[in-house]
Design an enzyme around this catalytic site. Structure first.
Site, PDB file in Angstrom:
ATOM      1  N   LYS A 266       0.860  -1.193   0.000  1.00 15.44           N
ATOM      2  CA  LYS A 266       0.000   0.000   0.000  1.00 15.44           C
ATOM      3  C   LYS A 266       0.893   1.239   0.000  1.00 15.44           C
ATOM      4  O   LYS A 266       1.685   1.448   0.917  1.00 15.44           O
ATOM      5  CB  LYS A 266      -0.892  -0.001   1.239  1.00 15.44           C
ATOM      6  CG  LYS A 266      -1.654   1.309   1.469  1.00 15.44           C
ATOM      7  CD  LYS A 266      -2.340   1.330   2.836  1.00 15.44           C
ATOM      8  CE  LYS A 266      -2.920   2.704   3.150  1.00 15.44           C
ATOM      9  NZ  LYS A 266      -3.517   2.774   4.511  1.00 15.44           N
ATOM     10  N   ASP A 271      -2.722  10.680   3.131  1.00  9.99           N
ATOM     11  CA  ASP A 271      -4.102  10.262   3.356  1.00  9.99           C
ATOM     12  C   ASP A 271      -4.861  11.335   4.127  1.00  9.99           C
ATOM     13  O   ASP A 271      -4.713  11.467   5.343  1.00  9.99           O
ATOM     14  CB  ASP A 271      -4.135   8.937   4.126  1.00  9.99           C
ATOM     15  CG  ASP A 271      -5.554   8.426   4.338  1.00  9.99           C
ATOM     16  OD1 ASP A 271      -6.462   8.902   3.627  1.00  9.99           O
ATOM     17  OD2 ASP A 271      -5.744   7.557   5.208  1.00  9.99           O
ATOM     18  N   LYS A 278     -10.279  13.181   7.726  1.00 13.21           N
ATOM     19  CA  LYS A 278      -9.746  13.018   9.073  1.00 13.21           C
ATOM     20  C   LYS A 278      -9.827  14.361   9.806  1.00 13.21           C
ATOM     21  O   LYS A 278      -9.541  15.399   9.226  1.00 13.21           O
ATOM     22  CB  LYS A 278      -8.295  12.549   9.029  1.00 13.21           C
ATOM     23  CG  LYS A 278      -8.090  11.180   8.409  1.00 13.21           C
ATOM     24  CD  LYS A 278      -6.613  10.820   8.355  1.00 13.21           C
ATOM     25  CE  LYS A 278      -6.368   9.493   7.641  1.00 13.21           C
ATOM     26  NZ  LYS A 278      -6.807   8.351   8.440  1.00 13.21           N
ATOM     27  N   ASP A 289       1.724   6.858   5.319  1.00 11.86           N
ATOM     28  CA  ASP A 289       0.757   5.835   4.924  1.00 11.86           C
ATOM     29  C   ASP A 289       1.224   5.028   3.721  1.00 11.86           C
ATOM     30  O   ASP A 289       0.459   4.248   3.161  1.00 11.86           O
ATOM     31  CB  ASP A 289      -0.605   6.488   4.642  1.00 11.86           C
ATOM     32  CG  ASP A 289      -1.771   5.567   4.972  1.00 11.86           C
ATOM     33  OD1 ASP A 289      -1.550   4.541   5.638  1.00 11.86           O
ATOM     34  OD2 ASP A 289      -2.896   5.869   4.562  1.00 11.86           O
ATOM     35  N   ASP A 348     -12.137   6.861   3.978  1.00 13.53           N
ATOM     36  CA  ASP A 348     -10.898   6.753   4.755  1.00 13.53           C
ATOM     37  C   ASP A 348     -10.494   5.296   4.951  1.00 13.53           C
ATOM     38  O   ASP A 348      -9.502   5.010   5.610  1.00 13.53           O
ATOM     39  CB  ASP A 348     -11.062   7.442   6.120  1.00 13.53           C
ATOM     40  CG  ASP A 348      -9.729   7.715   6.796  1.00 13.53           C
ATOM     41  OD1 ASP A 348      -8.692   7.726   6.093  1.00 13.53           O
ATOM     42  OD2 ASP A 348      -9.704   7.900   8.030  1.00 13.53           O
ATOM     43  N   GLU A 350      -9.365   3.455   2.518  1.00 14.09           N
ATOM     44  CA  GLU A 350      -8.905   3.429   1.131  1.00 14.09           C
ATOM     45  C   GLU A 350      -7.801   2.419   0.871  1.00 14.09           C
ATOM     46  O   GLU A 350      -7.678   1.887  -0.229  1.00 14.09           O
ATOM     47  CB  GLU A 350      -8.441   4.823   0.703  1.00 14.09           C
ATOM     48  CG  GLU A 350      -7.018   5.210   1.043  1.00 14.09           C
ATOM     49  CD  GLU A 350      -6.709   5.258   2.542  1.00 14.09           C
ATOM     50  OE1 GLU A 350      -5.537   5.068   2.906  1.00 14.09           O
ATOM     51  OE2 GLU A 350      -7.634   5.497   3.345  1.00 14.09           O
ATOM     52  N   ARG A 352      -7.313  -0.616   1.775  1.00 13.66           N
ATOM     53  CA  ARG A 352      -7.760  -1.963   1.421  1.00 13.66           C
ATOM     54  C   ARG A 352      -8.229  -2.040  -0.031  1.00 13.66           C
ATOM     55  O   ARG A 352      -8.178  -3.098  -0.655  1.00 13.66           O
ATOM     56  CB  ARG A 352      -8.860  -2.410   2.382  1.00 13.66           C
ATOM     57  CG  ARG A 352     -10.126  -1.586   2.333  1.00 13.66           C
ATOM     58  CD  ARG A 352     -10.994  -1.754   3.549  1.00 13.66           C
ATOM     59  NE  ARG A 352     -10.346  -1.248   4.748  1.00 13.66           N
ATOM     60  CZ  ARG A 352     -10.859  -1.340   5.974  1.00 13.66           C
ATOM     61  NH1 ARG A 352     -12.041  -1.900   6.149  1.00 13.66           N
ATOM     62  NH2 ARG A 352     -10.206  -0.866   7.007  1.00 13.66           N
TER      63      ARG A 352
END
Length: 497
Positions: A266, A271, A278, A289, A348, A350, A352
């Site tokens: 990933k 993010d 967030k 991230d 949020d 995202e 996955r």
């Protein structure tokens, strides 16, 4: 930032050394026959300092001046002006690494070796098998990235590993490659998103892999992702200034044969949470991230540069989860690479979506039979397994146990979470699609559920799979660690042909 290199012997390390740190377990310092490292007065001072320390659970560092002159008289014994002892506990729990890598990192980080000149670190190891995790721990304690305007440190740190008799332990190519790749991965995690957007990250990947024998690379960018049916990656990153992309590299060993292992990462370079934005400071540190992508990139480079017996594919799913008029929205339905549909109920969640496309591509297009994915996937991982153990979820018990053993051997510790599709699929029920992308009940094994979402996109493929959620270990405080490089490369080396 300080440089890190290796000395061939103690005489070379001590020469012109202004500060010296000696790291060993308490019992080794206390035993007769401790290796002769320094002129007699300084050696006695070193041992006295060490033997007065109580290491506690995680080790302790102490310092003293030696009285050595900056410009000694001709023929006089020369040694460092400042001595440090890093005293490690003699043992840890069964969930710790036998090398006590975290304790090594702590004592090295706690020693003020200065900012100029030369410093030395000696690791006295009770087992040569502890070399890789101990060396990697030293590298973690000396970070690479800085944007400070003050004069950069010119400290040159030399490292030497000895056995209990004082004989140097050779630094093999795999250890050296792992050290450098881990420090590079940590630096990538530390790099701000203004410098490491998706395009810049892809450029760094090409730079890191340039010239490696047997390695081929391709990049799928922007709307090309839709042509390749990579709807999850495209949706997450489509509104950012820099296009989302998948970077795919392949390594084929000269001898052929072996397994085909895919490393999927990933790579969310920043993010914001997307439209499910967030709040309350939760966005700070989201430059990290992409820690999973940094880890698999480093592991791939280690394996390719050291002649891995297996065929290895690298799949980096890179995007910025931004906010804008073309951002993907709650209530959107995405068609993923697997052919399954996903109703978005949380933008949020995202990562996955990226991983689901990545593992499906690895299985269906690349034909991998073992897939290892790594991601800073859930904040709940920190609640589940903490800052020092990544959480793993696997559909194969033997692979799960192999990853746990590789974690202890490499110093990148992991702990398993349940793999139970029959318990977790219900959390993703959707009235209009095959699944939602976020759970109904966040108190029901949230990290294991997130892994289940990823696996759902390859549950009809004949693959052995292990997911590594390294949200805590990758960025535990205010610095990247490069966690996962040593773990994943060690896992792949241990997979049988």
């Amino acid at each position: 930032m300080p440089t890190l290199s290796f000395a061939p012997n103690i005489a070379s390390l001590v020469q012109d050394c202004r500060a010296l740190l000696v790291v060993a377990p308490a019992g080794v310092f206390a035993a007769e026959g401790f290796p002769e490292l320094l002129p007699a007065p300084q050696q006695a001072l070193l041992l006295e300092l060490a033997r007065e320390q109580k290491p506690g659970d995680l080790g302790v560092v102490a310092a003293t001046l030696t009285g050595a002159q900056a410009a000694p008289a001709a023929g006089a014994a020369v040694g460092p002006r400042k001595l440090f002892t890093g005293v490690l506990p003699d043992q840890g729990s069964r969930y710790n690494s036998p090398a006590r890598a975290e304790s090594v990192r702590r004592v090295v980080a706690g020693a003020d070796l200065g900012t100029t000149g030369k410093a030395g670190i000696v690791l006295v190891l009770t087992d040569a098998a502890h070399l890789l995790p101990a060396v990697n721990a030293v590298g973690r304690a000396i970070p690479v990235y800085t944007a400070k305007s003050s004069p950069a440190s010119t400290l040159a740190v030399q490292l030497l590993a000895l056995d209990r008799s004082g004989q140097p332990i050779p630094i093999g190519p795999e250890v050296l490659a792992t050290l450098h790749a881990t420090r590079t991965a940590a630096a990538l995690v530390d790099t701000p998103p203004s410098e490491l957007h998706p395009g810049a990250f892809a450029a760094r990947v090409r730079e890191e892999l340039a010239g490696l024998a047997g390695v081929e690379l391709r990049e799928i960018v922007g709307d090309e992702l839709l042509v390749e049916k990579l709807g999850g990656i495209h949706a997450v990153g489509r509104c950012a200034v820099e296009h989302p992309r998948m970077v795919v590299a392949s390594y084929t060993p000269k001898a052929g044969g072996g397994r085909h292992v895919a490393l999927v990462g990933k790579g969310v370079t920043y993010d914001t949470g997307g439209l499910s934005i967030k709040i309350s400071g939760a966005m700070v540190s989201m430059k990290g991230d992409m820690g999973g992508a940094a880890a698999v990139l480093g592991a791939f480079k280690v394996l390719a540069s050291s002649g891995c017996q297996h065929r290895v594919s690298l799949v980096l799913c890179i995007a910025e989860n931004a906010v804008g008029p073309t951002a993907y929205k709650p209530d959107d339905v995405l068609r993923m690479h697997s052919g399954k549909t996903v109703e978005i109920n949380n933008t949020d969640a995202e990562g996955r979506l990226l991983l689901a496309d990545g593992v499906s591509y690895a299985a269906r297009v690349l034909g991998a039979d073992v897939i290892l994915d790594a991601a800073t996937l859930t904040g709940a991982q920190l609640v589940s397994t903490g800052l020092l153990h990544a959480a793993i979820v696997s559909n194969d018990e033997a692979l799960e146990q192999l990853v746990i053993a590789a974690g202890k051997a490499s110093g990148d510790l992991v702990h398993p979470l349940p793999f139970a599709p029959e318990f977790y699929k219900q959390e993703f029920e959707s009235a209009v699609a095959d699944m939602c992308n976020s759970v109904k009940n966040r108190a029901n094994a949230q990290s294991a559920c997130a892994a289940q979402f990823v696996y759902w996109h390859i549950d009809d493929a004949p693959v052995r799979w292990c997911h590594v959620d390294l949200a805590g270990p990758s960025f535990p405080k205010n610095r990247g660690t490069g966690f996962g490089v040593a773990l994943l490369s060690e896992v792949v080396r241990r997979i049988e042909s």
